[in-house]
Design a protein around this motif. Sequence first.
Motif, short mmCIF file in Angstrom:
data_model
loop_
_atom_site.label_atom_id
_atom_site.label_comp_id
_atom_site.label_asym_id
_atom_site.label_seq_id
_atom_site.Cartn_x
_atom_site.Cartn_y
_atom_site.Cartn_z
N UNK A 95 38.15 -14.48 21.01
CA UNK A 95 37.32 -13.26 21.09
C UNK A 95 36.79 -12.83 19.73
N UNK A 97 33.64 -12.10 17.17
CA UNK A 97 32.26 -11.63 17.38
C UNK A 97 31.32 -12.73 16.87
N UNK A 98 30.51 -13.30 17.75
CA UNK A 98 29.77 -14.52 17.37
C UNK A 98 28.76 -14.33 16.23
N UNK A 99 28.23 -13.11 16.08
CA UNK A 99 27.19 -12.94 15.05
C UNK A 99 27.78 -12.63 13.67
N UNK A 100 29.12 -12.51 13.61
CA UNK A 100 29.74 -12.19 12.31
C UNK A 100 30.42 -13.42 11.73
N UNK A 104 33.70 -11.31 7.97
CA UNK A 104 33.27 -10.07 8.62
C UNK A 104 34.09 -9.78 9.88
N UNK A 107 37.32 -8.33 8.78
CA UNK A 107 37.22 -6.96 8.23
C UNK A 107 36.83 -5.92 9.30
N UNK A 108 36.48 -6.39 10.49
CA UNK A 108 35.97 -5.49 11.53
C UNK A 108 36.90 -4.31 11.85
N UNK A 140 30.29 -18.80 10.57
CA UNK A 140 30.29 -18.10 11.86
C UNK A 140 31.27 -18.81 12.80
#
Lengths: 232, 413
Positions: A95, A97-100, A104, A107-108, A140
């Motif tokens: 799970x 986040x595919x665009x990060x 990133x 760090x979310x 990514x």
Amino acid sequence: MPLLVLEDIYKHYRMGQTLVPVLKGINLRIHAGEMLAIGGPSGSGKTTLCNLMGLLDEPSRGKLFFQGQPTSQLNDYQSSRLRNHTIGFVFQTFNLIPVLSALENVSLPLHIQNVSSDIARRTAAELLEQVGLSAQAGHRPDKLSGGQQQRVALARALVTRPSLVIADEPTANLDSVTAMQILDLMQQLNRETRTSFIFASHDERLLSRVGRRLLLEDGQILSDLKPECMAG
Amino acid sequence: MWIEIAARNLRKNWRRSLFSIFAICIGFTAVNIFGGFTEYIFENLRESFIHGGGNGHVTVVKKGFLDQGRIDPVNYLLDETIQSSLRQQLDKLSGIAVVGYQLRINGLISNGEISTIFVAQGRQFSAYEAMREQARGIVSAKNYQGKSLLDNNVYEIGLSEGLSRALNLTLDTDGIVTSPTVDGYVNALDFKVAQVFRGAPEILDDKLLIVSLAFAQSLYDTRSVERINILLDEGIDTREFIRHLQQVCLTAELDVDIRSWDELSVFYNKVKNMFDILFAFIFAIVFLISAMSVVNTVSMAVLERTREIGTLRALGANRTQILRLFLIESGLLALIGVTAGLVLTLLVWWGIGESGLTWIPPQFTARVPLEVYLVPSYLMLATVVFLSLSVIATLSPVWRANRRGIVDALGHI
């Protein structure tokens, strides 16, 4: 004070007109720094139990205390905040986040806390280094292998220095070598940081290496083997 | 970070994003170009009435004239005493560019063989020309054959094209007009056709004359006028001026009615109402199409990213943060669409200006340049509406996704 206390927990789901019971009277205490594995056949209620302990869902009946606080009294904002600050999650399918990028993604949770970007990036970089993925920080998720993605997910779960990490089938999508590496990593972090880990797994290799082992069947605890029992 | 997530997701689904941006861009441009065209029409109708028609911004008539003047015109004329008093009061006021007097007359016009009825505007040509000189846009175009009419050449008059044709009264031919005077006697005057003008309303095209004020007064055997037209300096607020003038006239005990140009221009108001309805209709359609496009984009994004929402919620994001993420995304979409729309609007505006396109407006016989105005208030309105639209379009799908349980969202495929 125990980290988690479950008192007579029941959970059922509604399917059409029918109520399907999943958990039937679970009583459990988990202490800080424990490493607990939940085993059992498919449909035994492992994932549901993890979801309840991670405050992702609410029991149909019974009481759940997190760090002494009854969770039934928490509103959405409070339970979100509690999850963010004290619980980390590792999912079977990662799970991310595919665009990060990996950095990133890690760090979310800190951004959710509104921690400054600099601090979030620095902390995330440290965690990535800890899981051995510094070189892939800018990649990514689709450029990472399954094992690497699960390491990123683990780093993300740990970035807020949580009291508890819940991992649902963390090794199910990994080959055996990678699965053992991930498990070693979690055990190491458990020893070093006293972070509690709870796994739900079918994987006998994983279950056999964890301190406390809970076996579920038909929504009930069949056995709860603690280290001293296993040793005996 | 949230802006980056939003921007990257828009880029990731670039086809869908592009479609929404395109819909907003085209919608924004359509609204502003049509709005700019209606403003061009309104501006020219205003100019046509105020400057072209020599009516000025403000008209003063005797009290009751606008209600009873058609039935009993003689008793509702402004006599010399009122004219003089009013002139004295007007001289004290600032902001007046031109003052002109008008007397409208009617009667019979003849070429010596056949007669027909006429209606005429008796004007002070000097004041009328002074007002026309300040006209902008298509009104300033010359719309007559012959020569300019002058106050000194009292018996030189202008005929509408239809009347000229009907009586075969061409330039430099002579004719006779007859009419009862204010005292009820029949009077007749000779005239010379000095001008044949176009653009009279269809219903009046075979009846309309333009004569000098002196000619009209001579035919009616009076020194009175029907109305006094006041053209204001640029930038003077008409309503404010009228309030001031009303106060002055009240103090001077002048029994007059003071009206602004837009109260008297029936044609302007009818056309404006029609275009306002058209504009609202077009705006509603464009808005609906753009709204559906944004709703579709956001709904698809929310649906596709249900698991992502579940993950974010599991990581501790509350419902407000999830809503904020999607609001940023749709806000960015709208902002890009509006910016592209602004660029396209400027390009179309520039293109129309440069293309030299012409058209024939109603009541015109000559082609005039087609223009579209850039209207800041429409640009602002469209920007606010499209940005608000994106926010509103986001609320419902995200609200639905937020109500979904975390476990349910995480299990979504």
